[in-house]
Design a protein around this motif. Structure first.
Motif, PDB file in Angstrom:
ATOM      1  N   LYS A 246       1.193  -1.305   0.206  1.00  0.00           N
ATOM      2  CA  LYS A 246       0.302   0.184   0.312  1.00  0.00           C
ATOM      3  C   LYS A 246       0.709   1.442   0.111  1.00  0.00           C
ATOM      4  N   SER A 247       2.225   0.903  -0.027  1.00  0.00           N
ATOM      5  CA  SER A 247       3.094   2.414   0.386  1.00  0.00           C
ATOM      6  C   SER A 247       3.757   2.481  -0.537  1.00  0.00           C
ATOM      7  N   GLY A 248       3.511   1.758  -1.340  1.00  0.00           N
ATOM      8  CA  GLY A 248       4.810   1.672  -2.906  1.00  0.00           C
ATOM      9  C   GLY A 248       5.721   0.927  -1.730  1.00  0.00           C
ATOM     10  N   GLY A 249       6.446   0.191  -0.754  1.00  0.00           N
ATOM     11  CA  GLY A 249       7.177   0.254   0.200  1.00  0.00           C
ATOM     12  C   GLY A 249       8.311  -0.731  -1.049  1.00  0.00           C
ATOM     13  N   PRO A 250       9.638  -1.841   0.269  1.00  0.00           N
ATOM     14  CA  PRO A 250      10.343  -2.451  -0.608  1.00  0.00           C
ATOM     15  C   PRO A 250       9.609  -3.710  -0.710  1.00  0.00           C
ATOM     16  N   ALA A 251      11.065  -4.789  -1.335  1.00  0.00           N
ATOM     17  CA  ALA A 251      10.395  -6.364  -0.789  1.00  0.00           C
ATOM     18  C   ALA A 251      10.557  -6.774   0.251  1.00  0.00           C
ATOM     19  N   LEU A 252      10.020  -7.605   1.080  1.00  0.00           N
ATOM     20  CA  LEU A 252      10.644  -8.315   2.588  1.00  0.00           C
ATOM     21  C   LEU A 252      10.839  -9.444   1.604  1.00  0.00           C
ATOM     22  N   LEU A 253      12.127 -10.147   2.812  1.00  0.00           N
ATOM     23  CA  LEU A 253      12.711 -11.425   2.546  1.00  0.00           C
ATOM     24  C   LEU A 253      12.960 -11.875   4.294  1.00  0.00           C
ATOM     25  N   PHE A 254      12.121 -12.711   4.344  1.00  0.00           N
ATOM     26  CA  PHE A 254      11.521 -13.205   5.319  1.00  0.00           C
ATOM     27  C   PHE A 254      12.967 -14.382   6.002  1.00  0.00           C
TER      28      PHE A 254
END
Length: 587
Positions: free
Chosen positions: A40-48
């Motif tokens: 929703k914020s145009g944020g980064p990809a997330l690697l958990f």
């Protein structure tokens, strides 16, 4: 392009578009909360890197922005995809030696089109069969609170036609039921379903392989609305886009070729003689839960993977989600083909608020009376465009942004003459129609009108304030009035429309439920179109105002059971809020 998912992740990290999450996070709801905030914020990809109780890390948001999706497909901007395809369509020899030689440089566009078979593959560094196969080791997400269980959401499901041997790769969600069993969500119009039905008619099992990961273009290709042409399937498209062949290796326990550079491959079969399994509910791309339904059961015979495998995932739900950018990629890629069939199309756009099948804007080169209706009707007959519910046509405004194009169309719209209602197939996941997969259709001809069409419409005014007891919120644009109501009884919107249409400035009346902000065009259009069956919920009131009733429908109004919106519970949001702040995903 990228050889595999690992190369892509390194590039994202180099650009500051990947965040490593080292805190322990649950695959049940918590990853959804953080990913939704990122989308929703145009944020980064997330690697958990530390998913509770699972053996592998999870990455989400590979296509989380238009720019990231473009990069995954080998271009800087999604608009460049149409130019690439246009060059391919221009591969026509002009005649003679000179014409043939002139065409040679263009043949580079075909580099990589045909997959390449290899004997060894990273995806088979680890091979597990029989009792050793356990999907519980993978960080498969439970995305939304009312989901029926964990779902594999970014699969490349590979099947082969039992009669012709033609391959298909599709993206069909898979609910996990046990260590070696999932559902296979093959909808009626999907090619995978056709292969299944052929296997049923032949009385044989259908072998299936499911790839996870690889060059991110492979995941996109599995979603692409590719026409069914002999000898052409999704990994041909992927090879064309990446400019080099997709490397395939023979699966270990099924007679199928699978991507050598994938992270995981699930091998197995579907037995058409078995009873279907009940799959769902699932918080779907419509933003609402789709109800439990019967689907085939997939049995795993093997699980192969890289030693350092990363599980790729996504979520769908209330827009915008990252599937919006995959849809836009397909829109760009298939624009030149649409223009070949309907040459007066300048451009078209499927706004994210329309979740692909609810809303299409198309801009035309207007030359003669009735052309807007002609183009819209043609679009409704093109492949997966058949599922579209509302088509808006303009001739003096681009189709994007979506709501701006709608306002431009309303400038030239006289609903009593410029609206056509019809019926046809729609997405099976659409909850609004009276019957599953069969809906009303609505065409708004917002082109500049010629004399034969009655001439130009007068400039629209802005509707005034509405002093009506049923209206709890309202907002107006030139020619358009949006109102929110507390729906309490059948027929309520019809009564309200009669009152509001008395204002001659109202050409388009949008009615939503009270929980939606009518001042937010994207949220408003998502809600109205998701809850709309034009056969029941759209009409011209008082001979001049087009009404779209986007409220929830009651049983007395002939509706099927109405679903809830896919939303996270407050406990999950509270639990993940500190980490979201730490990651910069909310204020």
């Amino acid at each position: 392009m990228f050889r595999n998912l690992g190369e892509y992740l390194k590039e994202l990290e180099r650009r500051g578009e990947l965040v490593r999450v080292r805190d322990e996070v649950s695959a049940e709801l918590e990853i959804t909360a953080l990913a939704d905030a990122a989308f929703k914020s145009g944020g980064p990809a997330l690697l958990f890197e530390n998913v509770r109780g699972r053996d592998f890390p999870l990455v989400i948001g590979l296509y989380g922005t238009p720019e990231r999706t473009a990069r995954a497909l080998g271009v800087e901007k999604l608009d460049e995809l149409a130019a690439r395809v246009q060059r391919l369509l221009e591969l026509k020899p002009a005649g003679g030696l000179a014409g043939a030689l002139a065409m040679l440089p263009k043949l580079g566009e075909l580099k990589g089109l045909f997959p390449k078979k290899v004997r060894r593959a990273p995806v088979q560094e680890v091979v597990l069969t029989g009792e050793a196969v356990d999907l519980g080791r993978l960080p498969v997400q439970t995305c939304w609170p009312a989901d029926g269980g964990p779902f594999v959401t970014l699969p490349q499901v590979i099947t082969r036609d039992p009669e012709t041997g033609e391959y298909n790769v599709g993206m069909y969600r898979m609910q996990v039921f046990g260590p070696r069993t999932t559902a296979m969500h093959w909808q009626l119009y999907k090619t995978g379903r056709k292969h299944f039905e052929k296997a049923r008619a032949l009385g044989r099992r259908l072998e299936v392989a499911v790839a996870l990961g690889g060059d991110p273009v492979l995941g996109y290709a599995a979603t692409a609305p590719l026409p069914e042409l002999p000898g052409l399937y999704e990994y041909h498209l992927a090879g064309f886009l990446r400019g080099r062949p997709v490397e395939l290796v023979k699966a270990k326990t099924v007679d199928l070729w699978v991507p050598a550079e994938a992270e995981f491959v699930l091998e197995g079969y579907v037995d058409p003689t078995e009873p279907f399994v009940t799959e769902g509910p699932f918080g779907d791309h419509t933003g609402f839960y789709t109800p439990p339904s019967p689907y085939p059961r997939f049995h795993l015979t093997a699980l192969t993977h890289r030693r350092d495998a990363v599980y790729p995932s996504t979520i769908v739900g209330p827009p915008p989600m990252e599937d919006a950018w995959l849809i836009e990629a397909s829109e760009r890629i298939f624009l030149p083909a649409a223009q070949l069939v309907i040459p007066e199309i300048r451009d078209y756009h499927m706004p994210p608020a329309g979740v692909a099948h609810n809303w299409v804007n198309v801009e035309v080169e207007k030359e003669y009376a009735g052309q807007g209706f002609k183009v819209a009707s043609g679009l409704l007959g093109l492949g997966q465009m058949m599922s579209t519910k509302v088509v808006v046509v303009t001739s003096d405004a681009p189709p994007k942004p979506g709501f701006a194009a709608l306002l431009a169309a309303v400038r030239h719209l006289r609903p009593e003459r410029d609206v056509i209602f019809g019926k046809g197939p729609t997405d099976e996941l659409d909850h609004a129609p009276l019957a599953v997969g069969f809906s009303g259709k609505l065409i708004l001809d917002g082109t500049v009108k010629l004399a034969a069409e009655g001439g130009p419409a007068p400039k629209p005014g802005r509707p005034g304030p509405v002093p009506h007891p049923d209206v709890v919120a309202q907002h107006a644009w030139p020619g358009v009035l949006a109102v929110a109501v507390e729906k309490t009884r059948p027929g309520q919107v019809r009564e309200l429309a009669r009152a509001l249409a008395a204002d001659p400035a109202v050409r388009l009346l949008l009615v939503a439920d009270a929980e939606i902000s009518v001042k937010d065009p994207d949220a408003l259009m998502w809600w109205v179109l998701a809850n709309l069956d034009p056969a029941r919920d759209a009409w011209v009131e008082a001979g001049r105002a087009l009404v779209l009733d986007g409220t929830r429908k009651l049983p007395e109004e002939g509706a099927r059971p109405w679903p809830e919106v896919a939303r996270l519970d407050e406990a999950t949001l509270e639990r993940t809020r500190p980490l979201a702040r730490e990651l910069g995903l909310e204020g």
